[in-house]
Design a protein around this motif. Structure first.
Motif, PDB file in Angstrom:
ATOM      1  N   GLU A  14      12.537   5.967   0.808  1.00 19.26           N
ATOM      2  CA  GLU A  14      11.810   4.702   0.709  1.00 19.26           C
ATOM      3  C   GLU A  14      12.132   3.747   1.854  1.00 19.26           C
ATOM      4  N   LEU A  15      13.384   3.684   2.270  1.00 16.16           N
ATOM      5  CA  LEU A  15      13.730   2.770   3.350  1.00 16.16           C
ATOM      6  C   LEU A  15      13.134   3.233   4.677  1.00 16.16           C
ATOM      7  N   LEU A  16      13.094   4.546   4.893  1.00 13.25           N
ATOM      8  CA  LEU A  16      12.428   5.057   6.095  1.00 13.25           C
ATOM      9  C   LEU A  16      10.946   4.712   6.063  1.00 13.25           C
ATOM     10  N   GLN A  17      10.325   4.857   4.892  1.00 11.93           N
ATOM     11  CA  GLN A  17       8.912   4.513   4.753  1.00 11.93           C
ATOM     12  C   GLN A  17       8.686   3.030   5.030  1.00 11.93           C
ATOM     13  N   LEU A  18       9.553   2.200   4.454  1.00 10.54           N
ATOM     14  CA  LEU A  18       9.420   0.760   4.656  1.00 10.54           C
ATOM     15  C   LEU A  18       9.595   0.407   6.131  1.00 10.54           C
ATOM     16  N   LEU A  85      -6.609  11.590   8.689  1.00  6.56           N
ATOM     17  CA  LEU A  85      -5.522  11.926   7.783  1.00  6.56           C
ATOM     18  C   LEU A  85      -5.905  11.579   6.342  1.00  6.56           C
ATOM     19  N   ALA A  86      -6.481  10.395   6.146  1.00 11.32           N
ATOM     20  CA  ALA A  86      -6.874   9.964   4.801  1.00 11.32           C
ATOM     21  C   ALA A  86      -8.044  10.793   4.278  1.00 11.32           C
ATOM     22  N   ARG A  87      -8.986  11.087   5.144  1.00  9.88           N
ATOM     23  CA  ARG A  87     -10.198  11.810   4.744  1.00  9.88           C
ATOM     24  C   ARG A  87      -9.884  13.224   4.244  1.00  9.88           C
ATOM     25  N   ASP A  88      -8.845  13.822   4.809  1.00 11.21           N
ATOM     26  CA  ASP A  88      -8.475  15.197   4.456  1.00 11.21           C
ATOM     27  C   ASP A  88      -7.057  15.228   3.882  1.00 11.21           C
ATOM     28  N   PHE A  89      -6.721  14.200   3.090  1.00 10.16           N
ATOM     29  CA  PHE A  89      -5.340  13.992   2.655  1.00 10.16           C
ATOM     30  C   PHE A  89      -4.750  15.184   1.901  1.00 10.16           C
ATOM     31  N   PRO A  90      -5.492  15.870   1.027  1.00  5.72           N
ATOM     32  CA  PRO A  90      -4.886  17.007   0.312  1.00  5.72           C
ATOM     33  C   PRO A  90      -4.368  18.105   1.241  1.00  5.72           C
ATOM     34  N   ARG A  91      -4.889  18.152   2.448  1.00  8.13           N
ATOM     35  CA  ARG A  91      -4.391  19.145   3.403  1.00  8.13           C
ATOM     36  C   ARG A  91      -2.986  18.801   3.903  1.00  8.13           C
ATOM     37  N   TRP A  92      -2.650  17.508   3.893  1.00 11.36           N
ATOM     38  CA  TRP A  92      -1.410  17.064   4.505  1.00 11.36           C
ATOM     39  C   TRP A  92      -0.370  16.565   3.509  1.00 11.36           C
ATOM     40  N   SER A  93      -0.755  16.437   2.251  1.00 13.21           N
ATOM     41  CA  SER A  93       0.177  15.925   1.247  1.00 13.21           C
ATOM     42  C   SER A  93      -0.148  16.544  -0.106  1.00 13.21           C
ATOM     43  N   GLU A  94       0.886  16.697  -0.932  1.00 15.21           N
ATOM     44  CA  GLU A  94       0.675  17.210  -2.279  1.00 15.21           C
ATOM     45  C   GLU A  94       0.221  16.114  -3.239  1.00 15.21           C
ATOM     46  N   GLN A  95       0.306  14.855  -2.829  1.00 12.24           N
ATOM     47  CA  GLN A  95      -0.102  13.752  -3.683  1.00 12.24           C
ATOM     48  C   GLN A  95      -1.581  13.429  -3.488  1.00 12.24           C
ATOM     49  N   ARG A  96      -2.174  12.813  -4.507  1.00  6.92           N
ATOM     50  CA  ARG A  96      -3.525  12.287  -4.363  1.00  6.92           C
ATOM     51  C   ARG A  96      -3.469  11.045  -3.475  1.00  6.92           C
ATOM     52  N   LEU A  97      -4.511  10.851  -2.673  1.00  8.59           N
ATOM     53  CA  LEU A  97      -4.518   9.727  -1.737  1.00  8.59           C
ATOM     54  C   LEU A  97      -4.383   8.395  -2.465  1.00  8.59           C
ATOM     55  N   GLU A  98      -5.118   8.214  -3.553  1.00  9.95           N
ATOM     56  CA  GLU A  98      -5.066   6.944  -4.268  1.00  9.95           C
ATOM     57  C   GLU A  98      -3.665   6.681  -4.817  1.00  9.95           C
ATOM     58  N   THR A  99      -3.047   7.718  -5.364  1.00  8.16           N
ATOM     59  CA  THR A  99      -1.683   7.576  -5.895  1.00  8.16           C
ATOM     60  C   THR A  99      -0.706   7.216  -4.790  1.00  8.16           C
ATOM     61  N   TYR A 100      -0.815   7.904  -3.659  1.00  6.42           N
ATOM     62  CA  TYR A 100       0.076   7.633  -2.540  1.00  6.42           C
ATOM     63  C   TYR A 100      -0.119   6.214  -2.028  1.00  6.42           C
ATOM     64  N   SER A 101      -1.360   5.795  -1.915  1.00  2.97           N
ATOM     65  CA  SER A 101      -1.683   4.457  -1.411  1.00  2.97           C
ATOM     66  C   SER A 101      -1.134   3.370  -2.328  1.00  2.97           C
ATOM     67  N   LEU A 102      -1.281   3.552  -3.622  1.00  3.21           N
ATOM     68  CA  LEU A 102      -0.708   2.607  -4.580  1.00  3.21           C
ATOM     69  C   LEU A 102       0.806   2.543  -4.437  1.00  3.21           C
ATOM     70  N   GLY A 103       1.423   3.696  -4.193  1.00  2.00           N
ATOM     71  CA  GLY A 103       2.869   3.741  -4.016  1.00  2.00           C
ATOM     72  C   GLY A 103       3.324   2.975  -2.789  1.00  2.00           C
ATOM     73  N   VAL A 104       2.556   3.049  -1.721  1.00  2.00           N
ATOM     74  CA  VAL A 104       2.887   2.310  -0.499  1.00  2.00           C
ATOM     75  C   VAL A 104       2.836   0.809  -0.763  1.00  2.00           C
ATOM     76  N   ARG A 105       1.799   0.364  -1.442  1.00  2.00           N
ATOM     77  CA  ARG A 105       1.676  -1.075  -1.720  1.00  2.00           C
ATOM     78  C   ARG A 105       2.753  -1.530  -2.702  1.00  2.00           C
ATOM     79  N   ASP A 106       3.096  -0.682  -3.645  1.00  3.70           N
ATOM     80  CA  ASP A 106       4.180  -1.003  -4.576  1.00  3.70           C
ATOM     81  C   ASP A 106       5.512  -1.111  -3.838  1.00  3.70           C
ATOM     82  N   LEU A 107       5.720  -0.244  -2.860  1.00  3.94           N
ATOM     83  CA  LEU A 107       6.938  -0.295  -2.048  1.00  3.94           C
ATOM     84  C   LEU A 107       7.066  -1.650  -1.359  1.00  3.94           C
ATOM     85  N   LEU A 108       5.969  -2.153  -0.805  1.00  3.38           N
ATOM     86  CA  LEU A 108       5.989  -3.462  -0.155  1.00  3.38           C
ATOM     87  C   LEU A 108       6.262  -4.569  -1.167  1.00  3.38           C
TER      88      LEU A 108
END
Length: 198
Positions: A14-18, A85-108
């Motif tokens: 999380e700190l690296l992400q932040l 990256l966002a358009r083809d997100f399942p290719r690059w991440s195991e998470q759903r894009l919406e879930t990941y995006s919510l997690g980023v905003r929650d981190l902030l």
């Protein structure tokens, strides 16, 4: 690379992400009072930027842009690569894009006291536009480019670049797909070399 790529390339820490999110808002040396992992995230952000700017695939993608857009190729490709990256997100991440995006905003939200003022302000824009997942939508890229265009000091064509990027979508995607796995490997090696094993 832009916000989505920087958080994804930071891995699960999380700190690296932040720090990846803070990288564009911290100039000069980070405050040494910040947590070590956060400073490392800012440094990783900068290492990713240097790697990206000097990569042959990125240079080839930039060369596709016609004048006068090529001069702003770094900005335009950062945004368009996040779109790809966002358009083809399942290719690059195991998470759903919406879930990941919510997690980023929650981190902030959870670390607001650590955020530079500019990122605190940008956080509200992210919320209003459902970013970084919103970058999957071309209209959000258009809005972001328009905002960037108005923040630049001199007159520029950045706000009119979306049709150019859309027209070059297939060759730009080919360069991105050749480049991004190499960037993933670079970021992974950087994290393994720079961070102590926990």
């Amino acid at each position: 690379m832009n916000h989505l790529a920087h958080t994804l390339l930071a891995g699960d820490d999380e700190l690296l992400q932040l720090g990846g999110l803070m990288g564009d808002f911290v100039h000069g040396q980070p405050d040494p009072a910040l947590p070590h992992g956060l400073i490392a995230g800012i440094r990783l952000h900068r290492a990713i930027d240097v790697y990206t700017d000097s990569h042959p695939e990125v240079a080839a993608a930039r060369a596709l842009l016609p004048a006068p857009f090529r001069r702003y190729g770094g900005i335009l490709l950062d945004m368009w690569f996040d779109h790809l990256l966002a358009r083809d997100f399942p290719r690059w991440s195991e998470q759903r894009l919406e879930t990941y995006s919510l997690g980023v905003r929650d981190l902030l939200d959870r670390h607001t006291p650590l955020l530079p003022l500019g990122l605190q302000h940008f956080r509200h824009y992210m919320e209003a536009h459902a970013l970084p997942g919103g970058y999957a939508r071309p209209e959000e890229i258009a809005a972001a480019l328009d905002g960037i265009s108005h923040r630049l000091r001199r007159a520029n064509p950045v706000g009119e670049a979306l049709p150019v990027l859309v027209g070059l979508d297939r060759p730009l995607q080919a360069h991105f797909e050749a480049f991004y796995p190499q960037l993933q490997s670079f970021a992974k090696r950087w994290r393994e070399a720079e961070l102590p094993v926990r």
